[in-house]
Scaffold this motif. Structure first.
Motif, PDB file in Angstrom:
ATOM      1  N   ALA A  59     -21.292 -49.923  33.528  1.00  0.00           N
ATOM      2  CA  ALA A  59     -21.276 -49.861  34.946  1.00  0.00           C
ATOM      3  C   ALA A  59     -20.048 -49.299  35.699  1.00  0.00           C
ATOM      4  CB  ALA A  59     -21.519 -51.211  35.678  1.00  0.00           C
ATOM      5  N   ALA A  60     -19.943 -48.012  35.893  1.00  0.00           N
ATOM      6  CA  ALA A  60     -18.978 -47.401  36.169  1.00  0.00           C
ATOM      7  C   ALA A  60     -18.272 -47.723  37.458  1.00  0.00           C
ATOM      8  CB  ALA A  60     -19.143 -45.890  36.324  1.00  0.00           C
ATOM      9  N   PHE A  61     -19.114 -48.259  38.399  1.00  0.00           N
ATOM     10  CA  PHE A  61     -18.784 -48.786  39.787  1.00  0.00           C
ATOM     11  C   PHE A  61     -17.877 -50.071  39.446  1.00  0.00           C
ATOM     12  CE2 PHE A  61     -22.930 -50.350  38.672  1.00  0.00           C
ATOM     13  CZ  PHE A  61     -22.908 -51.787  38.689  1.00  0.00           C
ATOM     14  N   LEU A  62     -17.726 -50.520  38.344  1.00  0.00           N
ATOM     15  CA  LEU A  62     -16.883 -51.711  38.157  1.00  0.00           C
ATOM     16  C   LEU A  62     -15.600 -51.534  37.639  1.00  0.00           C
ATOM     17  CD1 LEU A  62     -19.465 -54.253  36.489  1.00  0.00           C
ATOM     18  CD2 LEU A  62     -18.326 -54.360  38.639  1.00  0.00           C
ATOM     19  N   ALA A  63     -15.358 -50.539  37.065  1.00  0.00           N
ATOM     20  CA  ALA A  63     -13.870 -50.114  36.618  1.00  0.00           C
ATOM     21  C   ALA A  63     -12.814 -50.524  37.235  1.00  0.00           C
ATOM     22  CB  ALA A  63     -13.895 -48.558  36.320  1.00  0.00           C
ATOM     23  N   ASN A  64     -12.795 -50.120  38.457  1.00  0.00           N
ATOM     24  CA  ASN A  64     -11.480 -50.445  39.325  1.00  0.00           C
ATOM     25  C   ASN A  64     -11.901 -51.867  40.221  1.00  0.00           C
ATOM     26  OD1 ASN A  64     -10.035 -48.567  37.952  1.00  0.00           O
ATOM     27  ND2 ASN A  64     -11.242 -47.079  39.284  1.00  0.00           N
ATOM     28  N   GLN A  65     -12.998 -52.470  39.996  1.00  0.00           N
ATOM     29  CA  GLN A  65     -13.333 -53.683  40.840  1.00  0.00           C
ATOM     30  C   GLN A  65     -12.796 -54.921  40.350  1.00  0.00           C
ATOM     31  OE1 GLN A  65     -14.961 -53.360  43.715  1.00  0.00           O
ATOM     32  NE2 GLN A  65     -14.526 -55.422  44.200  1.00  0.00           N
ATOM     33  N   HIS A  66     -11.856 -55.757  41.158  1.00  0.00           N
ATOM     34  CA  HIS A  66     -11.391 -56.974  40.738  1.00  0.00           C
ATOM     35  C   HIS A  66     -12.023 -58.324  41.081  1.00  0.00           C
ATOM     36  CE1 HIS A  66      -9.860 -57.172  44.867  1.00  0.00           C
ATOM     37  NE2 HIS A  66      -9.285 -58.226  44.467  1.00  0.00           N
ATOM     38  N   ARG A  96     -16.599 -70.766  33.787  1.00  0.00           N
ATOM     39  CA  ARG A  96     -16.064 -70.860  32.169  1.00  0.00           C
ATOM     40  C   ARG A  96     -15.295 -69.597  31.916  1.00  0.00           C
ATOM     41  NH1 ARG A  96     -21.595 -70.748  29.043  1.00  0.00           N
ATOM     42  NH2 ARG A  96     -19.799 -70.411  27.294  1.00  0.00           N
ATOM     43  N   PHE A  97     -15.473 -68.551  32.744  1.00  0.00           N
ATOM     44  CA  PHE A  97     -14.740 -67.056  32.626  1.00  0.00           C
ATOM     45  C   PHE A  97     -13.896 -66.691  33.483  1.00  0.00           C
ATOM     46  CE2 PHE A  97     -19.237 -67.388  30.461  1.00  0.00           C
ATOM     47  CZ  PHE A  97     -18.665 -67.197  29.260  1.00  0.00           C
ATOM     48  N   MET A  98     -14.288 -66.984  34.892  1.00  0.00           N
ATOM     49  CA  MET A  98     -13.460 -66.328  35.966  1.00  0.00           C
ATOM     50  C   MET A  98     -13.051 -67.383  36.923  1.00  0.00           C
ATOM     51  SD  MET A  98     -15.555 -62.792  36.532  1.00  0.00           S
ATOM     52  CE  MET A  98     -17.455 -63.740  36.118  1.00  0.00           C
ATOM     53  N   PRO A  99     -11.834 -67.043  37.650  1.00  0.00           N
ATOM     54  CA  PRO A  99     -11.747 -68.142  38.778  1.00  0.00           C
ATOM     55  C   PRO A  99     -12.676 -67.517  39.911  1.00  0.00           C
ATOM     56  CG  PRO A  99      -9.539 -66.741  37.953  1.00  0.00           C
ATOM     57  CD  PRO A  99     -10.902 -66.262  37.340  1.00  0.00           C
ATOM     58  N   ILE A 100     -13.168 -68.863  40.583  1.00  0.00           N
ATOM     59  CA  ILE A 100     -13.986 -68.754  41.979  1.00  0.00           C
ATOM     60  C   ILE A 100     -13.200 -68.957  43.059  1.00  0.00           C
ATOM     61  CG2 ILE A 100     -16.010 -69.424  43.032  1.00  0.00           C
ATOM     62  CD1 ILE A 100     -17.245 -70.668  40.137  1.00  0.00           C
ATOM     63  N   LEU A 144     -13.297 -63.679  40.180  1.00  0.00           N
ATOM     64  CA  LEU A 144     -12.042 -62.459  40.072  1.00  0.00           C
ATOM     65  C   LEU A 144     -12.183 -62.411  38.742  1.00  0.00           C
ATOM     66  CD1 LEU A 144      -9.181 -64.701  41.852  1.00  0.00           C
ATOM     67  CD2 LEU A 144     -11.088 -62.600  42.665  1.00  0.00           C
ATOM     68  N   MET A 145     -12.219 -60.814  38.355  1.00  0.00           N
ATOM     69  CA  MET A 145     -12.110 -60.283  37.136  1.00  0.00           C
ATOM     70  C   MET A 145     -10.616 -59.631  36.900  1.00  0.00           C
ATOM     71  SD  MET A 145     -15.896 -58.281  37.168  1.00  0.00           S
ATOM     72  CE  MET A 145     -15.847 -57.689  38.526  1.00  0.00           C
ATOM     73  N   GLY A 146      -9.886 -59.661  38.065  1.00  0.00           N
ATOM     74  CA  GLY A 146      -8.313 -59.296  37.990  1.00  0.00           C
ATOM     75  C   GLY A 146      -7.662 -59.726  39.048  1.00  0.00           C
ATOM     76  N   LEU A 147      -6.283 -60.026  39.104  1.00  0.00           N
ATOM     77  CA  LEU A 147      -5.387 -60.707  40.026  1.00  0.00           C
ATOM     78  C   LEU A 147      -4.923 -59.699  40.907  1.00  0.00           C
ATOM     79  CD1 LEU A 147      -3.549 -63.491  38.211  1.00  0.00           C
ATOM     80  CD2 LEU A 147      -5.627 -63.675  39.493  1.00  0.00           C
ATOM     81  N   ASN A 148      -5.196 -58.285  40.730  1.00  0.00           N
ATOM     82  CA  ASN A 148      -4.812 -57.371  41.687  1.00  0.00           C
ATOM     83  C   ASN A 148      -5.736 -56.220  41.960  1.00  0.00           C
ATOM     84  OD1 ASN A 148      -2.275 -58.128  39.496  1.00  0.00           O
ATOM     85  ND2 ASN A 148      -1.442 -57.927  41.811  1.00  0.00           N
ATOM     86  N   GLU A 149      -5.648 -55.551  43.090  1.00  0.00           N
ATOM     87  CA  GLU A 149      -6.391 -54.461  43.634  1.00  0.00           C
ATOM     88  C   GLU A 149      -6.582 -53.802  42.515  1.00  0.00           C
ATOM     89  OE1 GLU A 149      -8.405 -54.157  46.081  1.00  0.00           O
ATOM     90  OE2 GLU A 149      -7.767 -55.649  47.461  1.00  0.00           O
ATOM     91  N   GLY A 150      -7.764 -53.124  42.311  1.00  0.00           N
ATOM     92  CA  GLY A 150      -7.984 -52.036  41.106  1.00  0.00           C
ATOM     93  C   GLY A 150      -7.950 -52.553  39.663  1.00  0.00           C
TER      94      GLY A 150
END
Length: 257
Positions: free
Chosen positions: A35-42, A56-60, A73-79
């Motif tokens: 899913a290319a649209f997720l590449a830089n989505q945090h 179990r996997f990500m902070p809510i 959250l899949m990352g802690l910073n933009e991008g």
């Protein structure tokens, strides 16, 4: 969570077009492992039904603003996305993919603002739907195929979950349980901790100080397990930070905007 095509589009969607048995009679949908649209989505919206799996996997956390929404959250910073690579492919198959991602490129939307009727639409810029030789047909003899019926059912369930999530958020606001969030992470060898802000979270002190009748209410309406799933998930912040460091991302002091 539905959006009208003529209004601002939801996250990930570039355009919206109603799915039609006349216009799209020979369209097919094909599966993909990226899913290319997720590449830089945090961050991605999640519904309350997903909290037990997501935590179990990500902070809510909750977005900032008048109408906050739950975000995984899949990352802690933009991008920065630590779970999907630059092509939008899962780094680790042991991962729960939120429904908001799985429903793309489809979406239930109001075609007319004055109507409550929702129609199944899709993003025509997506590469998983179109006039392909491979894939599953969306229509058979002018009628929705089984795959289209399943897609519609999934989107209807998502809308129902979205309504429950909106109610959950209204209750949190009415009880004044949300506060500005802040997480401090001090990695080994760092002179100062990294401070992440820009999100909202449940105030655990206020939760512990709730009156008996208020506590009874959130127990009876099923909110309490969801609140604790959110609070428990915050421990994933440090794991997310570690994932970023292992991937070579330089930490910055900001989070959800």
């Amino acid at each position: 969570m539905a959006s009208a095509p003529q209004q601002s589009l939801p996250l990930f969607y570039n355009q919206l077009e109603p799915l039609s048995s006349q216009v799209h009679a020979d369209f097919r949908t094909r599966s993909t492992d990226r899913a290319a649209f997720l590449a830089n989505q945090h961050a991605v919206p999640v519904t309350v039904e997903e909290f037990p799996l997501v935590q179990r996997f990500m902070p809510i956390v909750f977005s900032v603003g008048e109408d906050p929404v739950p975000l995984a959250l899949m990352g802690l910073n933009e991008g920065v996305n630590t779970f999907f690579d630059a092509e939008g492919k899962l780094v680790d198959p042991n991962f729960y993919v939120p429904a908001y991602i799985r429903r793309y490129p489809f979406l239930l939307a109001r075609l007319r603002p004055e109507s409550d009727e929702l129609s199944l639409c899709f993003d025509p810029t997506s590469d998983v739907i179109g006039k392909f030789e491979e894939g599953e047909a969306l229509f058979e003899n002018g009628e929705p195929s089984e795959i289209t019926k399943n897609i519609l059912q999934f989107n209807e369930q998502f809308e129902t979950a979205g309504a429950r999530t909106s109610q959950f958020m209204r209750e949190l606001k009415d009880m004044n349980l949300l506060i500005d969030g802040e997480v401090s992470i001090q990695p080994d060898g760092a002179a100062q901790p990294f401070i992440y802000r820009g999100f909202m979270m449940v105030d655990e002190n206020k939760l512990n100080e709730m009156r008996g009748d208020q506590l009874r209410k959130i127990v009876q309406n099923g909110m309490l397990p969801l609140i604790y799933a959110h609070l428990f998930s915050l421990a994933q912040m440090r794991e997310l930070f570690a994932r970023q460091m292992r991937a070579g991302w330089q930490p910055e002091v900001q989070l959800v905007g």
